[in-house]
Design a protein around this motif. Sequence first.
Motif, PDB file in Angstrom:
ATOM      1  N   VAL A 225     -12.095  -0.569  -2.839  1.00 41.46           N
ATOM      2  CA  VAL A 225     -10.927  -1.268  -2.325  1.00 41.46           C
ATOM      3  C   VAL A 225      -9.626  -0.922  -3.189  1.00 41.46           C
ATOM      4  CG1 VAL A 225     -12.237  -3.270  -1.524  1.00 41.46           C
ATOM      5  CG2 VAL A 225     -11.123  -3.472  -3.802  1.00 41.46           C
ATOM      6  N   ASP A 226      -9.823  -0.297  -4.381  1.00 42.08           N
ATOM      7  CA  ASP A 226      -8.529   0.111  -4.860  1.00 42.08           C
ATOM      8  C   ASP A 226      -8.065   1.517  -4.993  1.00 42.08           C
ATOM      9  OD1 ASP A 226      -6.465  -0.865  -7.098  1.00 42.08           O
ATOM     10  OD2 ASP A 226      -7.099   0.527  -8.248  1.00 42.08           O
ATOM     11  N   LEU A 227      -8.726   2.326  -3.870  1.00 44.34           N
ATOM     12  CA  LEU A 227      -8.408   3.707  -3.711  1.00 44.34           C
ATOM     13  C   LEU A 227      -7.814   3.750  -2.164  1.00 44.34           C
ATOM     14  CD1 LEU A 227     -11.517   5.651  -4.892  1.00 44.34           C
ATOM     15  CD2 LEU A 227      -9.344   5.281  -6.422  1.00 44.34           C
ATOM     16  N   GLU A 228      -7.146   4.729  -2.043  1.00 46.49           N
ATOM     17  CA  GLU A 228      -6.616   4.958  -0.563  1.00 46.49           C
ATOM     18  C   GLU A 228      -7.425   5.889   0.050  1.00 46.49           C
ATOM     19  OE1 GLU A 228      -3.962   3.339  -0.432  1.00 46.49           O
ATOM     20  OE2 GLU A 228      -3.884   2.643  -2.149  1.00 46.49           O
ATOM     21  N   ASN A 229      -6.879   6.044   1.400  1.00 50.81           N
ATOM     22  CA  ASN A 229      -7.657   6.888   2.475  1.00 50.81           C
ATOM     23  C   ASN A 229      -9.351   6.572   2.444  1.00 50.81           C
ATOM     24  OD1 ASN A 229      -7.658   9.009   4.420  1.00 50.81           O
ATOM     25  ND2 ASN A 229      -7.994  10.532   2.746  1.00 50.81           N
ATOM     26  N   ASN A 230      -9.735   5.395   2.182  1.00 52.90           N
ATOM     27  CA  ASN A 230     -11.025   5.174   2.430  1.00 52.90           C
ATOM     28  C   ASN A 230     -11.368   4.159   3.443  1.00 52.90           C
ATOM     29  OD1 ASN A 230     -10.456   2.974   1.063  1.00 52.90           O
ATOM     30  ND2 ASN A 230     -11.640   3.746  -0.992  1.00 52.90           N
ATOM     31  N   LEU A 231     -12.644   3.642   3.535  1.00 53.81           N
ATOM     32  CA  LEU A 231     -12.814   2.635   4.642  1.00 53.81           C
ATOM     33  C   LEU A 231     -12.233   1.295   4.418  1.00 53.81           C
ATOM     34  CD1 LEU A 231     -14.764   2.258   7.165  1.00 53.81           C
ATOM     35  CD2 LEU A 231     -16.561   1.196   5.533  1.00 53.81           C
ATOM     36  N   PRO A 232     -12.083   0.656   3.234  1.00 48.32           N
ATOM     37  CA  PRO A 232     -11.383  -0.587   3.351  1.00 48.32           C
ATOM     38  C   PRO A 232      -9.851  -0.475   3.473  1.00 48.32           C
ATOM     39  CG  PRO A 232     -12.781  -0.183   1.121  1.00 48.32           C
ATOM     40  CD  PRO A 232     -12.811   1.036   1.979  1.00 48.32           C
TER      41      PRO A 232
ATOM     42  N   LEU B  76       4.141  -3.101   7.065  1.00 45.88           N
ATOM     43  CA  LEU B  76       3.024  -3.350   5.968  1.00 45.88           C
ATOM     44  C   LEU B  76       1.807  -2.525   6.467  1.00 45.88           C
ATOM     45  CD1 LEU B  76       3.106  -7.358   6.013  1.00 45.88           C
ATOM     46  CD2 LEU B  76       3.870  -5.656   4.064  1.00 45.88           C
ATOM     47  N   SER B  77       1.347  -2.166   7.580  1.00 49.21           N
ATOM     48  CA  SER B  77       0.465  -1.465   8.083  1.00 49.21           C
ATOM     49  C   SER B  77       0.805   0.118   7.490  1.00 49.21           C
ATOM     50  CB  SER B  77       0.147  -1.358   9.466  1.00 49.21           C
ATOM     51  OG  SER B  77      -0.806  -0.380   9.943  1.00 49.21           O
ATOM     52  N   LEU B  78       1.922   0.770   7.862  1.00 47.87           N
ATOM     53  CA  LEU B  78       2.180   1.687   7.130  1.00 47.87           C
ATOM     54  C   LEU B  78       2.259   1.741   5.836  1.00 47.87           C
ATOM     55  CD1 LEU B  78       5.242   2.729   9.556  1.00 47.87           C
ATOM     56  CD2 LEU B  78       3.075   3.788   9.616  1.00 47.87           C
ATOM     57  N   ASP B  79       2.521   0.960   5.068  1.00 52.41           N
ATOM     58  CA  ASP B  79       2.493   0.822   3.553  1.00 52.41           C
ATOM     59  C   ASP B  79       1.244   0.847   3.250  1.00 52.41           C
ATOM     60  OD1 ASP B  79       3.691   0.450   0.935  1.00 52.41           O
ATOM     61  OD2 ASP B  79       2.553  -1.764   1.104  1.00 52.41           O
ATOM     62  N   GLU B  80       0.331   0.302   3.843  1.00 55.42           N
ATOM     63  CA  GLU B  80      -1.109   0.185   3.493  1.00 55.42           C
ATOM     64  C   GLU B  80      -1.717   1.654   3.610  1.00 55.42           C
ATOM     65  OE1 GLU B  80      -4.599  -1.350   2.030  1.00 55.42           O
ATOM     66  OE2 GLU B  80      -2.821  -2.321   2.133  1.00 55.42           O
ATOM     67  N   ALA B  81      -1.455   2.021   4.569  1.00 54.59           N
ATOM     68  CA  ALA B  81      -1.985   3.641   4.822  1.00 54.59           C
ATOM     69  C   ALA B  81      -1.303   4.785   3.847  1.00 54.59           C
ATOM     70  CB  ALA B  81      -1.699   4.234   6.158  1.00 54.59           C
ATOM     71  N   ALA B  82       0.014   4.531   3.407  1.00 59.61           N
ATOM     72  CA  ALA B  82       0.782   5.515   2.603  1.00 59.61           C
ATOM     73  C   ALA B  82       1.134   5.168   1.175  1.00 59.61           C
ATOM     74  CB  ALA B  82       1.996   6.159   3.557  1.00 59.61           C
ATOM     75  N   SER B  83       1.008   3.660   0.925  1.00 60.74           N
ATOM     76  CA  SER B  83       1.437   3.196  -0.390  1.00 60.74           C
ATOM     77  C   SER B  83       3.013   3.380  -0.427  1.00 60.74           C
ATOM     78  CB  SER B  83       0.724   3.979  -1.480  1.00 60.74           C
ATOM     79  OG  SER B  83      -0.556   3.714  -1.312  1.00 60.74           O
ATOM     80  N   ILE B  84       3.675   3.007   0.306  1.00 58.36           N
ATOM     81  CA  ILE B  84       4.968   3.165   0.335  1.00 58.36           C
ATOM     82  C   ILE B  84       5.882   2.561  -0.666  1.00 58.36           C
ATOM     83  CG2 ILE B  84       7.378   2.900   1.766  1.00 58.36           C
ATOM     84  CD1 ILE B  84       5.594   3.264   4.063  1.00 58.36           C
ATOM     85  N   HIS B  85       5.309   1.254  -0.946  1.00 58.22           N
ATOM     86  CA  HIS B  85       6.001   0.387  -1.886  1.00 58.22           C
ATOM     87  C   HIS B  85       5.833   1.190  -3.480  1.00 58.22           C
ATOM     88  CE1 HIS B  85       1.755  -0.887  -2.511  1.00 58.22           C
ATOM     89  NE2 HIS B  85       2.050  -1.155  -3.797  1.00 58.22           N
ATOM     90  N   GLU B  86       4.654   1.953  -3.698  1.00 60.66           N
ATOM     91  CA  GLU B  86       4.592   2.547  -5.197  1.00 60.66           C
ATOM     92  C   GLU B  86       5.679   3.804  -5.153  1.00 60.66           C
ATOM     93  OE1 GLU B  86       0.536   3.992  -5.631  1.00 60.66           O
ATOM     94  OE2 GLU B  86      -0.258   1.783  -5.413  1.00 60.66           O
ATOM     95  N   ALA B  87       6.180   4.094  -4.085  1.00 63.67           N
ATOM     96  CA  ALA B  87       7.125   5.029  -4.009  1.00 63.67           C
ATOM     97  C   ALA B  87       8.490   4.875  -4.753  1.00 63.67           C
ATOM     98  CB  ALA B  87       7.680   5.464  -2.828  1.00 63.67           C
TER      99      ALA B  87
END
Length: 223
Positions: free
Chosen positions: A39-46, A89-100
Amino acid sequence: MSVLLGIVAVLTFLSLAGQVARFHLGLPNALGLVPFFYVDLENNLPTWYQTLALAFASVLLAGLAVAARHMRAPFAGRWLALSLLFVFLSLDEAASIHEATMEPLQRVVGYLPGVWQPVWVILGIAAVVAFAAAFLRFLLYLPRDDRWQVFWAAALFVGGAIGVEMATAALYTTSDPSYKVSFTYALLAHAEELLEMLGVVVLIDFLLRRLSRTASFSVTVAS
């Protein structure tokens, strides 16, 4: 709601099982299944699930906005604003915008110790406060049971996204990437993501119930 809760439970179990295999069984990859379910990684099932769940909430909110405007009910604009927020929020979940925002903020405020190490939480807290102020009248407009369900949905989501993030920063020096290589951190990551996923499930349950009531009311009026 039970279907979504089941999906969340299965994803969390598979992710936890992968981390047990990683840290206690010496299987850090297991044919790619460990990172695919973590769950802590991006671009995977969760991540894909949560992205779709947030997008689904946005669609439901847009439906409520259209219904409110059609019936000339109050706060139609607030439903639409919430729909747009969940698109983000959906875009942020997919692309981690907040981390930028981390690097630009660190250049401004420098290194902050303890719970403020992930400096994006400063913007997150400010956004939550601004949101609460802007939507207070809208929240009070809702029936009491709906109001409490929305409150708990927000509390779960924010508690995971910001609260657990800050708790993790209190335990680790997050500027050192090695802090993520521990089973304790993995458990904290699961707590964060589980709270976020549960918050969205609670919200979707509320939105589906409200849409159902709204549709029934529209049919009754039309009849």
